[in-house]
Scaffold this motif. Structure first.
Motif, short mmCIF file in Angstrom:
data_model
loop_
_atom_site.label_atom_id
_atom_site.label_comp_id
_atom_site.label_asym_id
_atom_site.label_seq_id
_atom_site.Cartn_x
_atom_site.Cartn_y
_atom_site.Cartn_z
N SER A 31 0.84 -1.20 0.00
CA SER A 31 0.00 0.00 0.00
C SER A 31 0.87 1.24 0.00
O SER A 31 2.03 1.22 0.38
CB SER A 31 -0.91 0.01 1.24
OG SER A 31 -0.14 0.20 2.42
N TYR A 69 -6.37 7.72 7.07
CA TYR A 69 -6.72 7.42 5.67
C TYR A 69 -8.05 6.67 5.63
O TYR A 69 -8.43 6.02 6.60
CB TYR A 69 -5.64 6.56 5.00
CG TYR A 69 -4.34 7.30 4.80
CD1 TYR A 69 -4.06 7.92 3.59
CD2 TYR A 69 -3.41 7.37 5.83
CE1 TYR A 69 -2.87 8.60 3.41
CE2 TYR A 69 -2.21 8.06 5.66
CZ TYR A 69 -1.95 8.67 4.44
OH TYR A 69 -0.78 9.36 4.26
N ARG A 70 -8.72 6.76 4.48
CA ARG A 70 -9.95 6.00 4.29
C ARG A 70 -9.61 4.52 4.19
O ARG A 70 -8.58 4.15 3.63
CB ARG A 70 -10.65 6.43 3.00
CG ARG A 70 -11.22 7.81 3.05
CD ARG A 70 -11.95 8.10 1.76
NE ARG A 70 -12.34 9.51 1.72
CZ ARG A 70 -12.87 10.08 0.66
NH1 ARG A 70 -13.06 9.40 -0.44
NH2 ARG A 70 -13.20 11.36 0.71
N TRP A 72 -9.65 0.90 2.68
CA TRP A 72 -9.69 0.40 1.31
C TRP A 72 -10.13 -1.06 1.38
O TRP A 72 -9.66 -1.81 2.23
CB TRP A 72 -8.30 0.49 0.67
CG TRP A 72 -8.26 0.02 -0.75
CD1 TRP A 72 -8.39 0.78 -1.86
CD2 TRP A 72 -8.05 -1.32 -1.21
NE1 TRP A 72 -8.29 0.00 -2.98
CE2 TRP A 72 -8.08 -1.30 -2.61
CE3 TRP A 72 -7.86 -2.54 -0.55
CZ2 TRP A 72 -7.91 -2.44 -3.38
CZ3 TRP A 72 -7.70 -3.69 -1.31
CH2 TRP A 72 -7.73 -3.63 -2.72
N SER A 89 -3.62 2.36 -3.18
CA SER A 89 -3.26 3.70 -2.77
C SER A 89 -4.38 4.21 -1.89
O SER A 89 -5.52 4.34 -2.33
CB SER A 89 -3.12 4.61 -4.00
OG SER A 89 -2.00 4.21 -4.77
N LEU A 90 -4.03 4.47 -0.63
CA LEU A 90 -5.04 4.91 0.34
C LEU A 90 -5.23 6.42 0.23
O LEU A 90 -4.27 7.16 0.04
CB LEU A 90 -4.61 4.53 1.76
CG LEU A 90 -4.30 3.04 1.96
CD1 LEU A 90 -3.85 2.78 3.38
CD2 LEU A 90 -5.52 2.20 1.65
N GLU A 91 -6.48 6.85 0.33
CA GLU A 91 -6.81 8.27 0.24
C GLU A 91 -7.07 8.85 1.62
O GLU A 91 -7.60 8.18 2.49
CB GLU A 91 -8.05 8.46 -0.64
CG GLU A 91 -7.86 7.97 -2.06
CD GLU A 91 -9.13 8.09 -2.89
OE1 GLU A 91 -10.13 8.63 -2.39
OE2 GLU A 91 -9.13 7.62 -4.03
N ARG A 92 -6.75 10.12 1.78
CA ARG A 92 -6.99 10.80 3.06
C ARG A 92 -8.45 11.17 3.20
O ARG A 92 -9.15 11.35 2.30
CB ARG A 92 -6.14 12.05 3.16
CG ARG A 92 -4.70 11.70 3.43
CD ARG A 92 -3.99 12.91 4.05
NE ARG A 92 -2.62 12.57 4.39
CZ ARG A 92 -2.26 12.10 5.58
NH1 ARG A 92 -3.14 11.92 6.52
NH2 ARG A 92 -1.02 11.82 5.83
#
Length: 92
Positions: A31, A69-70, A72, A89-92
């Protein structure tokens, strides 16, 4: 003719090498950013980057959690005797 059914039965058995069934594969989970908690089928199994050997072949649910982070989630089909990869790819 009587030998044919036993040949079929023989080929239907799991092939083993050193006691390890061939119905497993390797799962590599990575990740961005690294250090995410990895859950496989709802069970915590480690943190990224992670390489798991002898994962049962078939469909599996994968969830990644990282503070800030959100979450996944997705699925992966593990193919026996192969290296299978999940990259997120983790999103904030």
């Amino acid at each position: 003719r009587s030998g044919a059914p036993s040949e079929v039965a023989e080929s239907a058995r799991p092939v083993t090498t050193g006691g390890v069934e061939r119905f497993v594969g390797t799962l590599v989970v990575d990740s961005r950013p690294t250090g995410a908690k990895v859950f496989l089928d709802g069970r915590a199994v480690g943190s990224t980057p992670l390489s798991m050997r002898e994962v049962r072949a078939g469909e599996h649910a994968v969830r990644l959690e990282h503070d800030g982070y959100r979450h996944w989630s997705g699925s992966v089909r593990v193919v026996a005797a192969e290296q299978n990869r999940v990259t997120a790819s983790l999103e904030r």
